[in-house]
Design a protein around this motif. Sequence first.
Motif, PDB file in Angstrom:
ATOM      1  N   GLU A  58       0.857  -1.312  -0.080  1.00  0.00           N
ATOM      2  CA  GLU A  58      -0.166   0.113   0.097  1.00  0.00           C
ATOM      3  C   GLU A  58       0.947   1.305   0.027  1.00  0.00           C
ATOM      4  O   GLU A  58       0.415   2.253  -0.596  1.00  0.00           O
ATOM      5  N   ARG A  59       2.080   1.322   0.595  1.00  0.00           N
ATOM      6  CA  ARG A  59       2.972   2.353   0.877  1.00  0.00           C
ATOM      7  C   ARG A  59       4.082   2.257  -0.184  1.00  0.00           C
ATOM      8  O   ARG A  59       5.040   3.132  -0.199  1.00  0.00           O
ATOM      9  N   ASP A  60       4.028   1.432  -0.984  1.00  0.00           N
ATOM     10  CA  ASP A  60       5.183   1.217  -2.012  1.00  0.00           C
ATOM     11  C   ASP A  60       6.656   1.295  -1.263  1.00  0.00           C
ATOM     12  O   ASP A  60       7.734   1.832  -1.794  1.00  0.00           O
ATOM     13  N   VAL A  61       6.476   0.323  -0.181  1.00  0.00           N
ATOM     14  CA  VAL A  61       7.710   0.211   0.454  1.00  0.00           C
ATOM     15  C   VAL A  61       8.063  -1.148   0.116  1.00  0.00           C
ATOM     16  O   VAL A  61       7.235  -2.234  -0.027  1.00  0.00           O
ATOM     17  N   LEU A  62       9.386  -1.251  -0.212  1.00  0.00           N
ATOM     18  CA  LEU A  62       9.698  -2.673  -0.981  1.00  0.00           C
ATOM     19  C   LEU A  62       9.862  -3.825   0.231  1.00  0.00           C
ATOM     20  O   LEU A  62      10.207  -3.730   1.073  1.00  0.00           O
ATOM     21  N   PHE A  63       9.028  -4.932  -0.153  1.00  0.00           N
ATOM     22  CA  PHE A  63       9.107  -6.100   0.707  1.00  0.00           C
ATOM     23  C   PHE A  63      10.289  -7.092   0.429  1.00  0.00           C
ATOM     24  O   PHE A  63      10.426  -7.622  -0.874  1.00  0.00           O
ATOM     25  N   MET A  64      11.504  -7.058   1.159  1.00  0.00           N
ATOM     26  CA  MET A  64      12.617  -7.823   1.015  1.00  0.00           C
ATOM     27  C   MET A  64      12.793  -9.086   1.762  1.00  0.00           C
ATOM     28  O   MET A  64      12.871  -8.916   2.915  1.00  0.00           O
ATOM     29  N   VAL A  65      12.944 -10.339   0.932  1.00  0.00           N
ATOM     30  CA  VAL A  65      13.125 -11.296   1.553  1.00  0.00           C
ATOM     31  C   VAL A  65      14.587 -11.903   1.551  1.00  0.00           C
ATOM     32  O   VAL A  65      14.912 -11.937   0.281  1.00  0.00           O
ATOM     33  N   ASP A  66      15.263 -12.151   2.580  1.00  0.00           N
ATOM     34  CA  ASP A  66      16.564 -12.655   2.867  1.00  0.00           C
ATOM     35  C   ASP A  66      16.263 -14.297   2.746  1.00  0.00           C
ATOM     36  O   ASP A  66      15.832 -14.944   3.602  1.00  0.00           O
ATOM     37  N   GLU A  67      16.582 -14.856   1.317  1.00  0.00           N
ATOM     38  CA  GLU A  67      16.276 -16.436   1.317  1.00  0.00           C
ATOM     39  C   GLU A  67      17.544 -16.976   1.078  1.00  0.00           C
ATOM     40  O   GLU A  67      17.636 -17.708   0.491  1.00  0.00           O
ATOM     41  N   VAL A  68      18.724 -16.332   1.690  1.00  0.00           N
ATOM     42  CA  VAL A  68      19.910 -16.944   1.576  1.00  0.00           C
ATOM     43  C   VAL A  68      19.861 -18.471   2.251  1.00  0.00           C
ATOM     44  O   VAL A  68      20.626 -19.427   1.732  1.00  0.00           O
ATOM     45  N   GLN A  69      19.144 -18.678   3.407  1.00  0.00           N
ATOM     46  CA  GLN A  69      19.094 -19.974   3.731  1.00  0.00           C
ATOM     47  C   GLN A  69      17.819 -20.723   3.304  1.00  0.00           C
ATOM     48  O   GLN A  69      17.761 -21.904   3.350  1.00  0.00           O
ATOM     49  N   THR A  70      16.674 -19.976   3.263  1.00  0.00           N
ATOM     50  CA  THR A  70      15.410 -20.772   3.104  1.00  0.00           C
ATOM     51  C   THR A  70      15.210 -21.037   1.609  1.00  0.00           C
ATOM     52  O   THR A  70      14.303 -21.620   1.028  1.00  0.00           O
ATOM     53  N   GLY A  71      15.853 -20.342   0.661  1.00  0.00           N
ATOM     54  CA  GLY A  71      15.728 -20.303  -0.873  1.00  0.00           C
ATOM     55  C   GLY A  71      16.237 -21.726  -1.246  1.00  0.00           C
ATOM     56  O   GLY A  71      16.635 -22.736  -0.696  1.00  0.00           O
ATOM     57  N   VAL A  72      16.089 -21.874  -2.544  1.00  0.00           N
ATOM     58  CA  VAL A  72      16.599 -22.986  -3.402  1.00  0.00           C
ATOM     59  C   VAL A  72      16.129 -24.406  -3.009  1.00  0.00           C
ATOM     60  O   VAL A  72      16.882 -25.139  -2.673  1.00  0.00           O
ATOM     61  N   GLY A  73      14.889 -24.299  -2.732  1.00  0.00           N
ATOM     62  CA  GLY A  73      14.329 -25.698  -2.271  1.00  0.00           C
ATOM     63  C   GLY A  73      14.364 -26.069  -1.060  1.00  0.00           C
ATOM     64  O   GLY A  73      13.764 -26.802  -0.444  1.00  0.00           O
ATOM     65  N   THR A  86      12.919 -25.185   1.758  1.00  0.00           N
ATOM     66  CA  THR A  86      11.580 -25.553   2.623  1.00  0.00           C
ATOM     67  C   THR A  86      10.493 -26.244   1.910  1.00  0.00           C
ATOM     68  O   THR A  86       9.482 -26.880   2.474  1.00  0.00           O
ATOM     69  N   GLY A  87      10.978 -26.958   0.513  1.00  0.00           N
ATOM     70  CA  GLY A  87       9.890 -27.684   0.008  1.00  0.00           C
ATOM     71  C   GLY A  87       9.552 -26.750  -1.294  1.00  0.00           C
ATOM     72  O   GLY A  87       8.860 -27.485  -2.141  1.00  0.00           O
ATOM     73  N   LYS A  88       9.742 -25.670  -1.284  1.00  0.00           N
ATOM     74  CA  LYS A  88       9.395 -24.973  -2.383  1.00  0.00           C
ATOM     75  C   LYS A  88      10.604 -24.027  -2.864  1.00  0.00           C
ATOM     76  O   LYS A  88      11.556 -23.983  -2.067  1.00  0.00           O
ATOM     77  N   LEU A  89      10.687 -23.787  -4.226  1.00  0.00           N
ATOM     78  CA  LEU A  89      11.819 -23.132  -4.629  1.00  0.00           C
ATOM     79  C   LEU A  89      12.046 -21.916  -3.859  1.00  0.00           C
ATOM     80  O   LEU A  89      13.393 -21.741  -3.342  1.00  0.00           O
ATOM     81  N   LEU A  90      11.409 -21.146  -3.499  1.00  0.00           N
ATOM     82  CA  LEU A  90      11.625 -20.014  -2.676  1.00  0.00           C
ATOM     83  C   LEU A  90      10.529 -20.213  -1.300  1.00  0.00           C
ATOM     84  O   LEU A  90       9.199 -20.677  -1.736  1.00  0.00           O
TER      85      LEU A  90
END
Length: 397
Positions: free
Chosen positions: A213-228, A230-234
Motif C-alpha cells: 500500500e505504501r510502495d515500501v519494498l518487501f525484501m526477503v533474505d532467502e539465503v538460507q530458506t531459498g533454493v528448495g 523448505t520444499g518450495k523453490l522460494l
Amino acid sequence: MRLMEEEKQYLAGTYGRFSLEAVSGRGAICQGADGREYVDFTSGIGVNALGFCDPDWAAAVAKQAATLQHTSNLYYTRPMVELAKRLCQRTFAKKVFFCNSGAEANEGIIKAARKYGGDHYGPGRKVILCLENSFHGRTVTTLAATGQEVFHKHFFPFPAGFRFLKAGDLEGLRLALESPEVCGLLVELIQGEGGVVPLEKGYVQAAWQLCQERDVLFMVDEVQTGVGRTGKLLCSEQYGITPDLASLAKGLGGGLPLGAVLLGEKCADTLGPGDHGSTFGGNPVACAGGCVVLDKLDEGLLAQVERMGAYLTQQLLAMPRVASVEGLGMMLGITLQEGISGQLAAACLEAGVMVLTAKEKLRLLPPLTLTKAEADLGLERMAKALSGVAPAGTRAR
Ligand SMILES: *Cc1c(COP(=O)(O)O)cnc(C)c1O
C-alpha cells in the motif's frame, strides 16, 4: 592431528571447529580422515543442496572449469545467462544480479532498495526496517541490518539507516511505515541463525499488504530458506507472498560460492550501468553448477524435500530429550528439554552424524537429496547420542 595443529598456527581463529577432518563425500555420507563415515545433516550449512559430489553437478563444474573458468563481467558468458533465465522463469524475479555470498546478496538488495527509494521519492527515502533476532551477514552493512547484539560488539560504527522491529508486531510496523524515510522491509521468513524461528503467516501477509500500500519494498533474505530448502523453490511461496527483492546464496551453487539478487517487477531496471558490480559475480564455473542444481530441483525433488522433512520431524519428536521441532521442509530446529545443544552436537558427531546448532537448538539442514536410508542411519545415530548411549561398532577416538 597435525592438520589441526597447522590450522591453529596458520588460520585466523574465527571458528570453533568440530573435531573432524573431512576428506571426501558422496550424497549425505562424509568420509573422515579417521576412517569413519558420517551422515551429513548439515550440507555445509545448507550449501550442498544435492549432497556431496553429485555426479551431474561435478561433471558440469569440471567441464566448465576445463573450458572457460572466468572472464569478468566485461564480456558475455553462457552459464550466467542460463542460470538467470532459470531463476526468472521459476520465481518472481524479472532480472538477476549475481554475486558470491549471502552477505553480498543482501548488500545488493539493500543497494537496490535505496536506489529505488531515491529514484521514486528523493534522497530522503533510504531507511530499511529489519527484525529483531535476524541474521543477514558479516559485512559491516549486513551486520548493521542484523538484529542480534552478539554479532555487533567490536565492530562499531555501523552505517545508518536501519531500524528494528519485533517480529509479529503489526502495530509497530504500521507506525514505522508512517515515516516517509522508509524504503524497504527486510525479513527472513524463517529466522535461521536466530534459532529456526518461522515468522507467523498472518503477520507476513499483513506486513506484505502494508508495504504494498505504501510502495515500501518487501525484501526477503532467502539465503538460507531459498533454493528448495523448505520444499518450495522460494520460501516466499510457502507464505503466499511475492517479494519485490530477494537474496539467494547458500544452496544456489550446490557447493560453490554463488549468490543472487532477485529483482522483481518494480526493481527490474533500478540498477543500471555502474550502479553495482562484482569481479567474480556470475562466474561460469559456479553458474554451471547452479544450473544443475536448479534443473535437478524439479517438482519431484521439491515434493521429496517436503515429505522427508515431515518424516524427519516425526522421527525426531519420538526421540529422547526432544521437546519440539520447528521449521519447514528440511530446515529444522530441535528444542531440547535441557538447553545443551553445543555438547549434544559434539556427541552426535562422535556417534557418526553431523548436525548444526542455532542458538539453543539443534539444527538440521540435510542435503535436499537425502535418501530414506541415509535419514534412518543418521536418525539412529542421533537417537543414540541423545540418549547418551555410546554407539555400537564405532571406534573410540
Ligand atoms: C548464511 C546467511 C547469510 C550470510 O551468508 P554468507 O554467505 O555467509 O555471507 C545471510 N543471511 C542468512 C539468512 C543466512 O542464513
